[in-house]
Design an enzyme around this catalytic site. Structure first.
Site, PDB file in Angstrom:
ATOM      1  N   GLU A 112       1.873 -26.947  10.849  1.00 22.51           N
ATOM      2  CA  GLU A 112       2.741 -26.119  11.704  1.00 22.51           C
ATOM      3  C   GLU A 112       1.944 -25.012  12.385  1.00 22.51           C
ATOM      4  OE1 GLU A 112       6.321 -24.589   9.894  1.00 22.51           O
ATOM      5  OE2 GLU A 112       7.283 -26.541   9.957  1.00 22.51           O
ATOM      6  N   HIS A 133      -7.932 -44.936  -5.754  1.00 15.97           N
ATOM      7  CA  HIS A 133      -7.388 -46.295  -5.767  1.00 15.97           C
ATOM      8  C   HIS A 133      -6.445 -46.508  -4.589  1.00 15.97           C
ATOM      9  CE1 HIS A 133      -9.009 -46.890  -9.836  1.00 15.97           C
ATOM     10  NE2 HIS A 133      -8.838 -45.583  -9.888  1.00 15.97           N
ATOM     11  N   LYS A 172      15.845 -28.918  15.543  1.00 11.85           N
ATOM     12  CA  LYS A 172      16.890 -28.103  14.900  1.00 11.85           C
ATOM     13  C   LYS A 172      18.098 -27.999  15.838  1.00 11.85           C
ATOM     14  CE  LYS A 172      14.242 -25.009  11.853  1.00 11.85           C
ATOM     15  NZ  LYS A 172      13.929 -23.628  11.498  1.00 11.85           N
TER      16      LYS A 172
HETATM   17  O1  PA5 Z   1       6.934 -21.956   8.318  1.00 11.90           O
HETATM   18  C1  PA5 Z   1       8.064 -21.883   8.757  1.00 11.90           C
HETATM   19  O2  PA5 Z   1       8.445 -20.859   9.340  1.00 11.90           O
HETATM   20  C2  PA5 Z   1       9.098 -22.990   8.602  1.00 11.90           C
HETATM   21  O3  PA5 Z   1       8.560 -24.170   8.173  1.00 11.90           O
HETATM   22  C3  PA5 Z   1      10.186 -22.550   7.639  1.00 11.90           C
HETATM   23  O4  PA5 Z   1       9.626 -22.249   6.403  1.00 11.90           O
HETATM   24  C4  PA5 Z   1      11.302 -23.576   7.459  1.00 11.90           C
HETATM   25  O5  PA5 Z   1      11.702 -24.106   8.690  1.00 11.90           O
HETATM   26  C5  PA5 Z   1      12.501 -22.913   6.782  1.00 11.90           C
HETATM   27  O6  PA5 Z   1      12.947 -21.869   7.585  1.00 11.90           O
HETATM   28  P1  PA5 Z   1      13.838 -20.666   7.068  1.00 11.90           P
HETATM   29  O7  PA5 Z   1      13.099 -19.955   6.006  1.00 11.90           O
HETATM   30  O8  PA5 Z   1      14.070 -19.825   8.273  1.00 11.90           O
HETATM   31  O9  PA5 Z   1      15.098 -21.270   6.568  1.00 11.90           O
END
Ligand code: PA5
Length: 466
Positions: free
Chosen positions: A292, A321, A434
């Site tokens: 990300e 493996h 989303k």
């Molecule tokens: O790194 C990030 O910001 C995202 O992957 C969030 O952790 C994930 O989408 C969950 O989001 P939130 O904590 O707003 O529910």
């Protein structure tokens, strides 16, 4: 301190490797500028860098510990509701630091601390099974979401809250603790209206960099993990990583080596392979952090670049493996990092019970010897195939070294992002899915996304594939 060995990634040791020492000289100034810049901006708002200060948040540690000790004897289960950054850090660290098979141990074996369950997905079968088997009165639910309205988490929470209320009547609120933004989001509103205990996720800390905020610290403290020791590890690593000299900065070395293997040699797949079952979820946490943070369409100047280093999770010796055949003989597109542990808590002997040639040699050795031999053999085989590897070594698996390891990966990711000139602290690429989910589930305000979905589905349904 944890150590990085990059010898097996150097051109002196493998053909078509990068000349690491020379590159350290070439990038000396650039790296020093990046480290200085991160440390100068970390206290400023809207830089996405507050995670660099989490190791110094004594107040959070104090409140988390105080709450954990208050509730310790009331609950037998902790149920964490979260997804992505709200869950992966907690999962990785509890798996590493709790006694293995924690939830199967007796209360005495757990030193009186509760079991812990992370619900980091939505699935009707597994959720129903867990919910039907929890003693709700003895379960503390920690719902975690920074945005306060992530679909999966809020759907989990709505079912759990309803269930708690039905089982416990008006007292159900004592079984809920929410970790969320201080102002924004539906969970904050609900928590205030309902009067839940809450912990705050600080501004400028996105989920994947939040493990050292209350997001991670609270679940860890609730099951008795020494978060003070972890914080000491973070602080010592932070001090080490303030060093602007790349020769003394493991995060910068790791970042530059990954960057150059991609840019110069086309090795853009990052495999992380710990040789320890207790560390097996560290690659899951790292995968989210790396993917990300670094997978970006645009650079900071707005140019379309489509950068990214693809993380792959692995486990030693299991994946010898599975993945290693591909790593040895497949395309030259990977850089593998092993995580090795110098001292395991236990030594497990293999008994002398067979004399057959094929197995007799194992008798009298230990599983510790065998695991080390397998890791060495894999590294050398990869080397024989001119495949570069890096090795991170941890003296032992303790809160102190886990704090160091995770913080080092966070800084490494930030430095890598700076080398690519991209923003490692946003995630625009996941927002669209989303929005489409909200549209499909009929959330008000997402009519535009619903229209876009309809156009796509219509187009696809009319497409004839011959
Ligand atoms: O790194 C990030 O910001 C995202 O992957 C969030 O952790 C994930 O989408 C969950 O989001 P939130 O904590 O707003 O529910």
């Amino acid at each position: 301190m944890i150590k990085l060995n990059y010898k097996f990634a150097d051109n002196a040791v493998i053909n078509n490797g990068i000349e690491i020492e020379r590159e350290f000289d070439n990038y000396k100034t650039k790296i020093a500028e990046i480290i200085q810049d991160l440390n100068q901006r970390k206290d400023k708002p809207e830089q996405g860098l507050q995670w660099m200060n989490l190791g110094y948040s004594e107040e959070t540690v104090w409140y988390v510990k105080e709450y954990a000790s208050l509730v310790k004897d009331r609950f037998e289960n902790i149920l964490v509701l979260g997804i992505g950054g709200s869950a992966l850090g907690g999962i990785a660290v509890t798996e590493a630091l709790l006694k293995p098979y924690w939830n199967f141990l007796t209360k005495e074996q757990r030193n009186g601390y509760p079991r812990i369950f992370f619900l980091d997905n939505i699935d009707p079968d597994s959720m129903s099974a867990l919910f039907d088997n929890l003693d709700w009165e003895k379960t503390l639910v920690n719902v975690i979401t920074k945005s306060g309205d992530t679909t999966e988490i809020m759907a989990q929470f709505m079912i759990v809250k309803d269930r708690l209320e039905k089982e416990l009547g008006d007292n159900y609120r004592r079984n809920i603790v929410a970790t969320t933004d201080k102002n924004v989001g539906v969970l904050r509103q609900i928590a205030e209206q309902e009067g839940y205990k809450t912990f705050v996720i600080p501004d400028d800390v996105v989920g994947r960099y939040s493990v050292f905020s209350a997001v991670g610290l609270l679940p860890l403290a609730l099951v008795g993990i020494d978060i003070d020791e972890m914080v000491n590890g973070i602080k010592d690593m932070d001090l080490a990583l303030k060093n602007t000299d790349i020769r003394n900065n493991v995060a910068a070395q790791n970042a530059l080596i990954h960057y150059l293997y991609d840019r110069q040699k086309g090795r853009n797949i990052t495999i992380l392979m710990p040789y320890s079952s207790r560390l097996k979820y560290i690659p899951d946490w790292f995968t989210q952090l790396w993917a990300e943070s670094l997978g970006k369409e645009l650079d900071l100047s707005g140019n379309k670049v489509n950068f990214g280093l693809t993380p792959v999770k692995a486990a030693g010796a299991t994946d010898q493996h599975s993945l290693i055949q591909l790593c040895n003989e497949g395309p030259d597109d990977k850089l593998i990092t092993f995580i090795r542990v110098e001292n395991f808590d236990k030594t497990l002997e293999i008994p002398h019970i067979f004399e057959y040639t094929g197995v007799g040699y194992l008798g009298g050795k230990s599983i510790n010897n065998l695991l080390n031999a397998e890791a060495e053999a894999t590294k050398v085989t990869l080397n024989d195939h001119d495949k570069p590897t890096l090795t991170i070594t941890m003296p032992e698996i303790t809160p102190y070294y886990i704090g160091q390891l995770l913080y080092m990966f966070e800084v490494q990711t930030a430095i890598t992002g700076a080398l690519y000139n991209i923003n490692p602290f946003n995630q625009p690429g996941i927002e669209q899915a989303k929005d489409y989910t909200y549209a499909l589930m009929g959330r008000a305000g997402y009519e535009g996304s619903a229209e876009a979905l309809k156009t796509t589905f219509d187009k696809i349904s009319k497409t004839v594939i011959s």
